[in-house]
Scaffold this motif. Sequence first.
Motif, PDB file in Angstrom:
ATOM      1  N   ILE A   1       0.791  -1.229   0.000  1.00 15.76           N
ATOM      2  CA  ILE A   1       0.000   0.000   0.000  1.00 15.76           C
ATOM      3  C   ILE A   1       0.823   1.279   0.000  1.00 15.76           C
ATOM      4  O   ILE A   1       0.285   2.339  -0.335  1.00 15.76           O
ATOM      5  CB  ILE A   1      -0.970   0.031   1.208  1.00 15.76           C
ATOM      6  CG1 ILE A   1      -0.202   0.060   2.531  1.00 15.76           C
ATOM      7  CG2 ILE A   1      -1.909  -1.159   1.155  1.00 15.76           C
ATOM      8  CD1 ILE A   1      -1.101   0.163   3.753  1.00 15.76           C
ATOM      9  N   VAL A   2       2.106   1.214   0.343  1.00 16.39           N
ATOM     10  CA  VAL A   2       2.852   2.463   0.567  1.00 16.39           C
ATOM     11  C   VAL A   2       2.985   3.286  -0.710  1.00 16.39           C
ATOM     12  O   VAL A   2       2.861   4.520  -0.679  1.00 16.39           O
ATOM     13  CB  VAL A   2       4.228   2.157   1.199  1.00 16.39           C
ATOM     14  CG1 VAL A   2       5.148   1.448   0.213  1.00 16.39           C
ATOM     15  CG2 VAL A   2       4.888   3.446   1.697  1.00 16.39           C
ATOM     16  N   PHE A   3       3.224   2.640  -1.854  1.00 17.58           N
ATOM     17  CA  PHE A   3       3.454   3.384  -3.092  1.00 17.58           C
ATOM     18  C   PHE A   3       2.244   4.220  -3.473  1.00 17.58           C
ATOM     19  O   PHE A   3       2.327   5.438  -3.693  1.00 17.58           O
ATOM     20  CB  PHE A   3       3.829   2.414  -4.217  1.00 17.58           C
ATOM     21  CG  PHE A   3       3.817   3.031  -5.588  1.00 17.58           C
ATOM     22  CD1 PHE A   3       4.668   4.077  -5.887  1.00 17.58           C
ATOM     23  CD2 PHE A   3       2.965   2.579  -6.574  1.00 17.58           C
ATOM     24  CE1 PHE A   3       4.666   4.661  -7.142  1.00 17.58           C
ATOM     25  CE2 PHE A   3       2.944   3.147  -7.829  1.00 17.58           C
ATOM     26  CZ  PHE A   3       3.800   4.202  -8.114  1.00 17.58           C
ATOM     27  N   CYS A   4       1.091   3.587  -3.550  1.00 16.99           N
ATOM     28  CA  CYS A   4      -0.099   4.306  -4.009  1.00 16.99           C
ATOM     29  C   CYS A   4      -0.608   5.302  -2.975  1.00 16.99           C
ATOM     30  O   CYS A   4      -1.206   6.316  -3.330  1.00 16.99           O
ATOM     31  CB  CYS A   4      -1.195   3.322  -4.396  1.00 16.99           C
ATOM     32  SG  CYS A   4      -0.908   2.565  -6.009  1.00 16.99           S
ATOM     33  N   LEU A   5      -0.384   5.046  -1.677  1.00 22.17           N
ATOM     34  CA  LEU A   5      -0.781   6.024  -0.671  1.00 22.17           C
ATOM     35  C   LEU A   5      -0.042   7.339  -0.878  1.00 22.17           C
ATOM     36  O   LEU A   5      -0.618   8.426  -0.775  1.00 22.17           O
ATOM     37  CB  LEU A   5      -0.503   5.482   0.734  1.00 22.17           C
ATOM     38  CG  LEU A   5      -1.619   4.695   1.407  1.00 22.17           C
ATOM     39  CD1 LEU A   5      -1.170   4.171   2.750  1.00 22.17           C
ATOM     40  CD2 LEU A   5      -2.863   5.547   1.564  1.00 22.17           C
ATOM     41  N   VAL A   6       1.248   7.232  -1.179  1.00 24.09           N
ATOM     42  CA  VAL A   6       2.042   8.435  -1.426  1.00 24.09           C
ATOM     43  C   VAL A   6       1.603   9.106  -2.728  1.00 24.09           C
ATOM     44  O   VAL A   6       1.439  10.328  -2.804  1.00 24.09           O
ATOM     45  CB  VAL A   6       3.538   8.092  -1.470  1.00 24.09           C
ATOM     46  CG1 VAL A   6       4.359   9.296  -1.896  1.00 24.09           C
ATOM     47  CG2 VAL A   6       4.005   7.593  -0.107  1.00 24.09           C
TER      48      VAL A   6
ATOM     49  N   ALA B   1      -0.561  -0.515   9.603  1.00 20.09           N
ATOM     50  CA  ALA B   1       0.337  -0.420   8.452  1.00 20.09           C
ATOM     51  C   ALA B   1      -0.095   0.718   7.536  1.00 20.09           C
ATOM     52  O   ALA B   1       0.741   1.363   6.879  1.00 20.09           O
ATOM     53  CB  ALA B   1       0.352  -1.745   7.680  1.00 20.09           C
ATOM     54  N   TRP B   2      -1.394   0.969   7.470  1.00 17.48           N
ATOM     55  CA  TRP B   2      -1.930   2.106   6.713  1.00 17.48           C
ATOM     56  C   TRP B   2      -1.392   3.410   7.304  1.00 17.48           C
ATOM     57  O   TRP B   2      -1.007   4.339   6.579  1.00 17.48           O
ATOM     58  CB  TRP B   2      -3.458   2.051   6.794  1.00 17.48           C
ATOM     59  CG  TRP B   2      -4.190   2.759   5.705  1.00 17.48           C
ATOM     60  CD1 TRP B   2      -3.669   3.569   4.739  1.00 17.48           C
ATOM     61  CD2 TRP B   2      -5.605   2.725   5.472  1.00 17.48           C
ATOM     62  NE1 TRP B   2      -4.671   4.044   3.925  1.00 17.48           N
ATOM     63  CE2 TRP B   2      -5.861   3.537   4.355  1.00 17.48           C
ATOM     64  CE3 TRP B   2      -6.670   2.093   6.099  1.00 17.48           C
ATOM     65  CZ2 TRP B   2      -7.139   3.731   3.844  1.00 17.48           C
ATOM     66  CZ3 TRP B   2      -7.942   2.277   5.601  1.00 17.48           C
ATOM     67  CH2 TRP B   2      -8.179   3.089   4.483  1.00 17.48           C
ATOM     68  N   SER B   3      -1.361   3.466   8.642  1.00 16.79           N
ATOM     69  CA  SER B   3      -0.833   4.657   9.315  1.00 16.79           C
ATOM     70  C   SER B   3       0.645   4.845   9.007  1.00 16.79           C
ATOM     71  O   SER B   3       1.099   5.946   8.666  1.00 16.79           O
ATOM     72  CB  SER B   3      -1.030   4.529  10.832  1.00 16.79           C
ATOM     73  OG  SER B   3      -2.371   4.296  11.155  1.00 16.79           O
ATOM     74  N   ILE B   4       1.404   3.772   9.141  1.00 17.10           N
ATOM     75  CA  ILE B   4       2.846   3.850   8.884  1.00 17.10           C
ATOM     76  C   ILE B   4       3.116   4.238   7.440  1.00 17.10           C
ATOM     77  O   ILE B   4       3.980   5.077   7.140  1.00 17.10           O
ATOM     78  CB  ILE B   4       3.520   2.512   9.229  1.00 17.10           C
ATOM     79  CG1 ILE B   4       3.406   2.233  10.726  1.00 17.10           C
ATOM     80  CG2 ILE B   4       4.983   2.502   8.798  1.00 17.10           C
ATOM     81  CD1 ILE B   4       3.844   0.845  11.124  1.00 17.10           C
TER      82      ILE B   4
END
Length: 586
Positions: A319-324, A449-452
Amino acid sequence: MDRPADENILFSRISLQGDMRNKRGLLHTIKEYYSHTEYQPTREQVEQNRYVFFGLLRCRPWMAIPAGILIQFCYGSVYAWSIFNGPINKLMTSDPNKGGAEVTFYIALGVLGITAAICGPWIETSHPRKSGIIGLVVFYSGHLTSALALYTNMISLLYFGYGFVAGIGLGIGYVSTIDAVSKWWPSARGTAAGCAVMGFGGGSLAFSAINKWLIDSTNLPMAFFALGSLNFVLMLIGIQFINPPPPGHNPDGIPMIDETEQQQNLVAPEEDQRIEKLGRNPRILGTLAADQPTLHVSLGEALRSRDYWLLYVAFLANIVFCLVIISNLPRIIDGLFGKGRKDPREPPLPAYVAVSIEGGFNMMGRVMIGLLSDFLGRKTTFLMLLATQSIVLIFIPISIHTDSFWGFLALIWTATVCYGGGFGMIPAFLADMFGSNNTSSCHGIILTAWSIASIGGGLVFSEILNHFLSHGGKPYDPVMYTVNFMWMLALAIVGFVCCLFVRASIRDRMFPALPNQILRIRIFGRVLRVMCMRNAPLSDDPQQSTRRKKFLDVEYLTKAEEQAAWEEYLALRAVQYRLMKEPNDH
């Protein structure tokens, strides 16, 4: 009057013992809170749960899906936050590129994860309509506070209102709705959860246009008031159709024999000869299936499991890539392909339209990947998502260097499908691994993990960009983006490796190990075993015995070989089960 020395010592000991009891009491309370995670309605509540919409309609399983989609659609408005960044920054500082409005998005998602982790056990033991109403009221309060913050030009109040208050409502409402929907469909959890989460992606798609229309039609405070009021009314209608399923609707524990295996072994006698050739005993299997062996996993056991934390890392990487990207896509498009580049021009597609289309792919991925996971299996599907994202992250810098706008967007949208798919299937993945009674709690904690990803990933992305800009870099310089994509690629690869080692099923976690086995891993549906073969004589004659060198023996089991070993193990478990049961029967 002073106490004697002995009396002072006595009072000190009593005080110390009291402090220790308080500490033990707090720890015991926390342990108890995270131990009881099952909704246990009374008979009266079970009867009331047969009806929805103020008791006027008979509750049907299919009703939960459109209601869940509507509620998640409203919560998904948070994903369209990037449309507000420029106007809010301009209001606060007169510069659309400065002001820190994007931090609000990171705070909201950060608070979402923390709230979900804290409230997960409470959500699991409560009626989903109760927790859902609390969530939507708090979410609405966050919008009203944000409108006040923009009216008074207080960025700190905006962080508190939308970031903290609305984030709390978002965390409660997100978990309670999705898990309530998935519990109605135990045999198709991926599809049900994917459909509910699809609404979240749909909110991003629709509210990108709605937010822009509100900004153009009125002022920012009124836009937030109108947005919050619209969401409140729609969610209040949807929550009236959310009820928990009746007792016994979900499996009691985690079945150790799949339903398809039971059917094959119990109703297909023509298969007996083939089974016997593989060394299996259909009579034992029939008895075992009739006993319905299940495994009960407590929440504490689930959270102590290495499989849970391996999945946690894999989900974080997913999820980290698309969240950014979601919160920075307009900025990236403007800097690389629009007015911010060295030769300013209008991008081939307006940034807000690109954000809306990205929301559509996010929505499509949630339901499509959830459905796919019901057929291919959760782990295989998750590995495919991480592999696809890794490939995308390799090719995105190439599209930037070649100035390929449409190639860049195609890669972004492909990764967004994988991103939405991860959210769509993770509730079903957790329910399959640890039981439906632990879903809300495990889901809530894994959402940290969403928060991180949102806070950590967003801050790292911004820091790298600011570092380059402060050292003479330009907004159109692709190096600052390439560096960001490289660390995200490394994280995606780490997530893929972690997912490989997740023992996603009861069979994988309990499959008997062979002597000298050093590794067992399931890769795309088949078991790979690696054994370290120790030195052994080449001949039985001691005088002529020489030693082999140590070597590794690798086995990639066929489905038939794996099934034979598993059924032998289950037969032994059935004997143990009967031996334990017989004394109680007498």
